[in-house]
Design a protein around this motif. Structure first.
Motif, PDB file in Angstrom:
ATOM      1  N   ALA A  66       0.802  -1.307   0.192  1.00 32.93           N
ATOM      2  CA  ALA A  66       0.069   0.057   0.038  1.00 32.93           C
ATOM      3  C   ALA A  66       0.927   1.435  -0.232  1.00 32.93           C
ATOM      4  N   VAL A  67       1.972   1.161   0.574  1.00 34.69           N
ATOM      5  CA  VAL A  67       3.015   2.252   0.822  1.00 34.69           C
ATOM      6  C   VAL A  67       3.665   2.522  -0.558  1.00 34.69           C
ATOM      7  N   ASP A  68       4.354   1.465  -1.051  1.00 30.06           N
ATOM      8  CA  ASP A  68       5.105   1.707  -2.451  1.00 30.06           C
ATOM      9  C   ASP A  68       5.077   0.731  -3.347  1.00 30.06           C
ATOM     10  N   GLY A  69       4.039  -0.147  -3.455  1.00 32.44           N
ATOM     11  CA  GLY A  69       3.875  -1.491  -4.361  1.00 32.44           C
ATOM     12  C   GLY A  69       3.606  -1.020  -5.814  1.00 32.44           C
ATOM     13  N   GLU A  70       4.199  -1.783  -6.594  1.00 34.33           N
ATOM     14  CA  GLU A  70       3.893  -1.670  -7.998  1.00 34.33           C
ATOM     15  C   GLU A  70       2.810  -2.607  -8.662  1.00 34.33           C
TER      16      GLU A  70
ATOM     17  N   GLU B 159      -1.562   1.447  -9.276  1.00 34.22           N
ATOM     18  CA  GLU B 159      -2.935   1.414  -9.369  1.00 34.22           C
ATOM     19  C   GLU B 159      -3.444   0.414  -8.440  1.00 34.22           C
ATOM     20  N   LEU B 160      -2.779  -0.392  -8.141  1.00 37.76           N
ATOM     21  CA  LEU B 160      -2.921  -1.481  -7.009  1.00 37.76           C
ATOM     22  C   LEU B 160      -2.809  -1.119  -5.333  1.00 37.76           C
ATOM     23  N   ARG B 161      -2.220  -0.077  -5.052  1.00 36.27           N
ATOM     24  CA  ARG B 161      -1.966   0.498  -4.046  1.00 36.27           C
ATOM     25  C   ARG B 161      -3.191   0.855  -3.177  1.00 36.27           C
ATOM     26  N   GLU B 162      -4.265   1.472  -3.572  1.00 40.26           N
ATOM     27  CA  GLU B 162      -5.425   1.796  -2.989  1.00 40.26           C
ATOM     28  C   GLU B 162      -6.214   0.488  -2.539  1.00 40.26           C
ATOM     29  N   SER B 163      -6.104  -0.573  -3.422  1.00 40.28           N
ATOM     30  CA  SER B 163      -6.813  -1.882  -3.129  1.00 40.28           C
ATOM     31  C   SER B 163      -5.948  -2.449  -1.933  1.00 40.28           C
ATOM     32  N   TYR B 164      -4.638  -2.346  -1.570  1.00 36.69           N
ATOM     33  CA  TYR B 164      -3.998  -2.743  -0.542  1.00 36.69           C
ATOM     34  C   TYR B 164      -4.201  -1.839   0.624  1.00 36.69           C
ATOM     35  N   ARG B 165      -4.348  -0.714   0.290  1.00 36.06           N
ATOM     36  CA  ARG B 165      -4.911   0.195   1.577  1.00 36.06           C
ATOM     37  C   ARG B 165      -6.453  -0.128   2.164  1.00 36.06           C
ATOM     38  N   SER B 166      -7.019  -0.439   1.236  1.00 32.54           N
ATOM     39  CA  SER B 166      -8.474  -1.166   1.541  1.00 32.54           C
ATOM     40  C   SER B 166      -8.367  -2.330   2.356  1.00 32.54           C
ATOM     41  N   MET B 167      -7.471  -3.260   1.934  1.00 31.58           N
ATOM     42  CA  MET B 167      -7.242  -4.471   2.854  1.00 31.58           C
ATOM     43  C   MET B 167      -6.775  -4.328   3.937  1.00 31.58           C
ATOM     44  N   VAL B 168      -5.883  -3.457   4.232  1.00 30.14           N
ATOM     45  CA  VAL B 168      -5.288  -3.164   5.292  1.00 30.14           C
ATOM     46  C   VAL B 168      -6.430  -2.589   6.377  1.00 30.14           C
TER      47      VAL B 168
END
Length: 172
Positions: free
Chosen positions: A144-148, A151-160
């Motif tokens: 969520a911080v610096d993944g590539e 475009e997927l960062r927001e989905s990881y933020r939602s998961m967290v």
């Protein structure tokens, strides 16, 4: 954030409040800790106003991890605006923190393990994702911080956020 329609075993409304940042900096960390601390102090004041005692407010944790983190952050950011002293943190831990793992063990709750996942599953609670774990939440945070790709960062933020909310709901 309040989950409409969700209630505790006592019939009380359940709410989940989360302070977070996906900027992996000392400043962002300090801001989230200061917001969390301010929220908890306001809840203590509310307990005193409504019930005449700070004892009406408890900060429920599992395994004391939060207490260790509070100490670490107070030490790391000592002297900064909104950051409590170590003495204030120690008083808060002593007076307000309730470690539910200690309670489960004291009750000799029958479980193969005392992880929050095992205890919660034993009483019928399930996380919204099949691969819920502390290790995976750490991985999701890193992505969520610096993944590539970005475009997927927001989905990881939602998961967290969903994982953290589920941890809160499991403790309720």
């Amino acid at each position: 954030l309040t989950d409409a329609g969700e209630v505790s075993a006592k019939g009380e409304e359940i709410s989940h409040v989360q302070f977070d940042s996906f900027r992996h900096t000392a400043g962002a960390e300090r801001k989230v800790f200061a917001q969390t601390w301010e929220y908890m102090m306001n809840r203590i004041e509310q307990a005193i106003e409504e019930h005449g005692t700070a004892d009406a407010y408890g900060c429920y944790v599992w395994s004391g991890a939060e207490a260790r983190i509070f100490r670490h952050l107070a030490s790391k950011h000592a002297g900064k605006v909104g950051i409590p002293s170590i003495d204030e943190v120690e008083a808060f831990i002593t007076n307000q923190v309730i470690d539910q793992l200690e309670t489960a063990r004291a009750l000799v709750f029958p479980a193969e393990s005392y992880s929050i996942k095992k205890i919660a599953n034993h009483i019928g609670f399930e996380w919204p994702m099949a691969d819920a774990s502390g290790a995976n939440s750490t991985l999701w945070y890193a992505r969520a911080v610096d993944g590539e790709p970005k475009e997927l960062r927001e989905s990881y933020r939602s998961m967290v956020r969903s994982y953290n909310q589920a941890d809160t709901m499991a403790q309720v």
